[in-house]
Design a protein around this motif. Structure first.
Motif, PDB file in Angstrom:
ATOM      1  N   UNK A   1       0.837  -1.207   0.000  1.00 43.25           N
ATOM      2  CA  UNK A   1       0.000   0.000   0.000  1.00 43.25           C
ATOM      3  C   UNK A   1       0.868   1.253   0.000  1.00 43.25           C
ATOM      4  N   UNK A   2       1.927   1.267   0.815  1.00 40.59           N
ATOM      5  CA  UNK A   2       2.773   2.451   0.863  1.00 40.59           C
ATOM      6  C   UNK A   2       3.600   2.621  -0.404  1.00 40.59           C
ATOM      7  N   UNK A   3       3.925   1.548  -1.075  1.00 39.82           N
ATOM      8  CA  UNK A   3       4.560   1.673  -2.386  1.00 39.82           C
ATOM      9  C   UNK A   3       3.620   2.393  -3.344  1.00 39.82           C
ATOM     10  N   UNK A   4       2.335   2.015  -3.299  1.00 38.15           N
ATOM     11  CA  UNK A   4       1.338   2.674  -4.153  1.00 38.15           C
ATOM     12  C   UNK A   4       1.186   4.151  -3.793  1.00 38.15           C
ATOM     13  N   UNK A   5       1.165   4.450  -2.491  1.00 39.90           N
ATOM     14  CA  UNK A   5       1.007   5.843  -2.061  1.00 39.90           C
ATOM     15  C   UNK A   5       2.189   6.691  -2.515  1.00 39.90           C
ATOM     16  N   UNK A   6       3.390   6.194  -2.319  1.00 38.51           N
ATOM     17  CA  UNK A   6       4.567   6.963  -2.718  1.00 38.51           C
ATOM     18  C   UNK A   6       4.675   7.105  -4.239  1.00 38.51           C
ATOM     19  N   UNK A   7       4.279   6.064  -4.974  1.00 40.38           N
ATOM     20  CA  UNK A   7       4.260   6.173  -6.442  1.00 40.38           C
ATOM     21  C   UNK A   7       3.237   7.200  -6.898  1.00 40.38           C
ATOM     22  N   UNK A   8       2.089   7.226  -6.229  1.00 37.85           N
ATOM     23  CA  UNK A   8       1.047   8.217  -6.534  1.00 37.85           C
ATOM     24  C   UNK A   8       1.579   9.625  -6.312  1.00 37.85           C
ATOM     25  N   UNK A   9       2.224   9.838  -5.186  1.00 44.65           N
ATOM     26  CA  UNK A   9       2.820  11.149  -4.888  1.00 44.65           C
ATOM     27  C   UNK A   9       3.855  11.530  -5.948  1.00 44.65           C
ATOM     28  N   UNK A  10       4.730  10.603  -6.307  1.00 42.81           N
ATOM     29  CA  UNK A  10       5.780  10.887  -7.296  1.00 42.81           C
ATOM     30  C   UNK A  10       5.173  11.248  -8.654  1.00 42.81           C
ATOM     31  N   UNK A  11       4.095  10.552  -9.031  1.00 39.77           N
ATOM     32  CA  UNK A  11       3.436  10.850 -10.313  1.00 39.77           C
ATOM     33  C   UNK A  11       2.814  12.242 -10.286  1.00 39.77           C
ATOM     34  N   UNK A  12       2.211  12.612  -9.175  1.00 40.88           N
ATOM     35  CA  UNK A  12       1.626  13.949  -9.046  1.00 40.88           C
ATOM     36  C   UNK A  12       2.719  15.017  -9.069  1.00 40.88           C
ATOM     37  N   UNK A  13       3.846  14.729  -8.440  1.00 41.33           N
ATOM     38  CA  UNK A  13       4.965  15.675  -8.434  1.00 41.33           C
ATOM     39  C   UNK A  13       5.471  15.911  -9.859  1.00 41.33           C
ATOM     40  N   UNK A  14       5.511  14.841 -10.661  1.00 43.75           N
ATOM     41  CA  UNK A  14       5.974  14.964 -12.053  1.00 43.75           C
ATOM     42  C   UNK A  14       5.065  15.881 -12.856  1.00 43.75           C
ATOM     43  N   UNK A  15       3.801  15.979 -12.431  1.00 42.92           N
ATOM     44  CA  UNK A  15       2.844  16.865 -13.106  1.00 42.92           C
ATOM     45  C   UNK A  15       2.711  18.208 -12.399  1.00 42.92           C
TER      46      UNK A  15
END
Length: 341
Positions: free
Chosen positions: A150-164
Motif C-alpha cells: 500500500x505504501x509503495x502505491x502511495x509513494x508512487x502516486x505522490x511521485x506521479x503527481x509531483x511529475x505533473x
C-alpha cells in the motif's frame, strides 16, 4: 461466577467488583482508557487510567485531568481485581485491557489490528476465558493488502503527481492514521506539509516516537510552495476553504472503507488507498481462535454477522453488546479532528 466480571450498562463497560469502568461513554468516577480516540476517551471522568504513552495524548485532547499511566503488562489491583494493559496495535499507545478475578480472565480489545505497522506497539495476544472484541470490519469482504504494498502505491502516486507539478493531498485522521502515513512516506520525493490538527498531535507524539520532518501549513504558506509536495490533512478539511490554496491538487483517502468504490465517491476523492487501523476479517477470526476464549462478545461494527459466524461456523458461545463507540469514518471521528485543529 454468577455475576459476570464485566457488564455493559448505560455508562460503559463496568467491573462492579472493582467499581471501575473501561472506555465509559458517560462521566464516571474511575475509568480505564484503551486509547486516545474521542469515542473511547471521553471528557468528564474523575480519574483516568491508561498506558503511560497515552497520557500526553489524552491530556492534549481533554486538558487538565487526573490521570495515571501504566506500563505494558504492569499489574494493578483494585479491590482484589487484577488489571493489566497489553498492546492493541490499533494506534500509538492503544491497549487491550486484561481483567482477572478469582481465576477468571476477561479481555477487552478496544480497537485493534494484528499487522505490525512499524509505529504502534505490536498487537499482543492475551489468552482469556471471555473475549470482548471489536468487529468494525467484521465482513469477509475486508481483507487487507500488506501495508508495504500500500505504501509503495502511495509513494508512487505522490511521485506521479509531483511529475505533473500538482500538490498531493492525503486524508487521514489526525491521531493514528496520520502518523502511520508520515512514518512511511518517502521524503526523498519531496516535502511533507501538514494541516494544523495533524501537526499539533504529531508534536505531542514526537517526544516518544520518531517521525519525518514536517512543515505546518499556515496563512502565509503559498500554493507555489506546495506544488509537487504532499499535504497530510484530516478528512474534515476536505471541501472547506482551507484546501483552496492547494490548487492544482489531487486528493486521496487512506481508510479501510476504500475497499468499497462507493465510499471513495461519497468522500469525493480522486484515489482511495485501503489502509485500516483495525483488524480485517481474517485477523478478527484468527485472534478470537488464538485467545482460547469460550465466550466472545462482539461490539461496534458488524456485530450480528460476526457473532453469528462465530456461533455457527466455529461453535463458540458468541453474542453482541451495543456500545457508543463509533467506527472509522464516523461523525464522532470527524468531530475529533475539529477539536484537534
Amino acid at each position: 461466577m454468577n455475576q459476570p466480571l464485566l457488564v455493559f450498562n448505560d455508562k460503559g463497560i463496568y467491573c462492579e467488583q472493582a467499581d471501575v469502568y473501561i472506555d465509559a461513554w458517560r462521566p464516571v468516577d474511575k475509568c480505564i482508557i484503551t486509547h486516545g480516540h474521542a469515542d473511547h476517551s471521553r471528557w468528564g471522568h474523575k480519574q483516568y487510567i491508561t498506558h503511560e504513552n497515552n497520557v500526553p495524548i489524552i491530556k492534549h485532547r481533554l486538558g487538565e485531568i487526573e490521570v495515571s499511566g501504566k506500563k505494558w503488562n504492569e499489574t494493578f489491583t483494585i479491590n482484589g481485581v487484577k488489571f493489566s494493559l497489553h498492546p492493541a496495535g490499533h494506534i500509538i499507545a492503544s491497549s487491550q485491557v486484561r481483567v482477572e478475578y478469582k481465576g477468571e480472565v476477561w479481555v477487552f480489545t478496544g480497537d485493534f489490528k494484528t499487522e505490525n505497522d512499524g509505529i504502534a506497539e505490536s498487537f499482543e495476544l492475551v489468552k482469556c476465558n471471555t473475549f470482548i472484541t471489536e468487529c468494525t470490519f467484521g465482513l469477509p469482504a475486508f481483507k487487507w493488502t500488506p501495508q508495504a504494498e500500500v505504501f509503495t502505491d502511495i509513494n508512487n502516486w505522490w511521485a506521479a503527481n509531483r511529475a505533473e507539478n500538482k500538490t498531493s493531498v492525503l486524508f487521514g485522521y489526525s491521531l493514528g492514521k496520520a502518523q502511520r502515513l508520515l512514518k512511511h512516506l518517502d521524503p526523498s520525493i519531496g516535502k511533507i506539509y501538514t494541516h494544523g490538527a495533524i501537526e499539533n498531535m504529531t508534536a505531542v507524539l514526537r517526544e516518544n516516537y520518531d517521525f519525518h520532518e514536517t512543515i505546518r501549513i499556515s496563512r502565509d504558506t503559498k500554493k507555489e510552495e506546495l506544488l509537487g509536495n504532499i499535504v497530510l490533512a484530516p478528512p474534515s478539511a476536505h471541501g472547506g476553504t482551507w484546501i483552496r490554496k492547494m490548487v492544482p491538487y489531487v486528493t486521496a483517502s487512506a481508510s479501510g472503507w476504500m475497499t468499497f468504490r462507493g465510499a471513495r465517491r461519497r468522500r469525493a476523492v480522486d484515489r482511495g488507498f485501503v489502509l485500516s487501523d483495525h483488524a480485517d476479517w481474517d485477523g478478527l477470526l484468527e485472534t478470537v481462535k488464538a485467545t482460547g476464549a469460550e465466550k466472545v462478545i462482539a461490539t461496534h461494527g458488524y456485530t450480528e454477522i460476526f457473532s453469528r459466524f462465530l456461533r455457527e461456523e466455529m461453535g463458540l458461545d458468541a453474542r453482541t453488546e451495543k456500545t457508543q463507540y463509533e467506527e472509522e469514518g464516523s461523525e464522532t471521528a470527524k468531530k475529533a479532528e475539529e477539536e484537534n485543529a
